[in-house]
Design an enzyme around this catalytic site. Sequence first.
Site, PDB file in Angstrom:
ATOM      1  N   GLU A 172      -7.523   4.987  12.442  1.00  0.00           N
ATOM      2  CA  GLU A 172      -6.296   4.723  13.614  1.00  0.00           C
ATOM      3  C   GLU A 172      -6.555   5.847  14.942  1.00  0.00           C
ATOM      4  O   GLU A 172      -5.570   5.516  15.703  1.00  0.00           O
ATOM      5  CB  GLU A 172      -4.923   4.938  12.979  1.00  0.00           C
ATOM      6  CG  GLU A 172      -4.901   4.173  11.538  1.00  0.00           C
ATOM      7  CD  GLU A 172      -3.617   4.464  10.884  1.00  0.00           C
ATOM      8  OE1 GLU A 172      -2.547   4.832  11.589  1.00  0.00           O
ATOM      9  OE2 GLU A 172      -3.640   4.384   9.563  1.00  0.00           O
ATOM     10  N   ASP A 225       0.942  -1.106   0.086  1.00  0.00           N
ATOM     11  CA  ASP A 225      -0.050  -0.063   0.067  1.00  0.00           C
ATOM     12  C   ASP A 225       0.980   1.061  -0.156  1.00  0.00           C
ATOM     13  O   ASP A 225       1.954   1.466   0.337  1.00  0.00           O
ATOM     14  CB  ASP A 225      -0.935  -0.123   1.111  1.00  0.00           C
ATOM     15  CG  ASP A 225      -0.328  -0.038   2.816  1.00  0.00           C
ATOM     16  OD1 ASP A 225      -0.086   0.875   3.044  1.00  0.00           O
ATOM     17  OD2 ASP A 225      -0.175  -1.242   2.916  1.00  0.00           O
TER      18      ASP A 225
END
Length: 304
Positions: free
Chosen positions: A196, A104
């Site tokens: 997150e 990613d």
Amino acid sequence: MAKEPPILVVNKTDKPTAASRRKRTASASSAPRKNRKPSGKKRKSERRLPGWLLWILGGLSAIVFLSAFYYFFIRPYAYRWKPCSGLKAYGVCLPYGFKVHGFDISHHQGKINWDELSKAQYTPFPVRFVFMKASEGGDFSDTTFIHNFAEARKHGFIRGAYHFYNPKTDANRQADFFIRSVELEPGDLPPVLDIETRSDDMDKLRKDLLVWLRRIEAFYRVKPILYTSYRYKTRFLNDSIFNTYPYWIAHYYVDSVEYQGPWKFWQHTDVGTLPGIQERVDLNVFNGTLEELQQMTIPAEGKE
């Protein structure tokens, strides 16, 4: 009758004579002195510790410091230096037993040479898929997304896009911004919600995340992927509702995933190296076969 003097002198002091001065000096010297410091050198009342005891205390302090340093700064990354038993590739130890690898990226990886990167599809550990950052919050677009998203499809990678969630921004606004930023096509992976950051009100955050997920699912007609760390998922999102979403787990420097529930992707390191990318890159594996990965992608019209 005697007359009084016209001016009466009061408290008139006489000049001290030599005798009076001697008298005062004698009386002052005979009087006890308060808070008088003793003459001579000051005696030290404190005792010094023996040298052998100082050595022992110093050694114990060093052991405590080194132990704490290892626990917090070395131990979490010790896996980097562990022997790989023949499974080393892309600069790291690859997890054992997985055949479908991916990575990613975002603007942090800089300019990518996709012609060079495409060679990673034909190695003993072929790289098949890529996720890339598309948006963040309600108004931030990743500057490299449009170019990289097109190049990924052009060079034969199975591609996907993710949104970095900001708890301080309205969930519907963030979902609509992602929809405006990303046009997914058949063969692309489902959209990803990257969470997150914690919130002061975690109950509200969980409700807002579901707003985003359901809005995206209704638009793209595919169930989104939920990306977060092992600890975040276990602590905040480990319930029957969030467990229905495909899980992409971030868990670095370990031999295997500790999460007990089902998962689809595992981001196992953030220090990988790939041809065509100068910066370090996150590496992932898919928990299944290449055919199962392709089955996860957005179907063509009429093939749902």
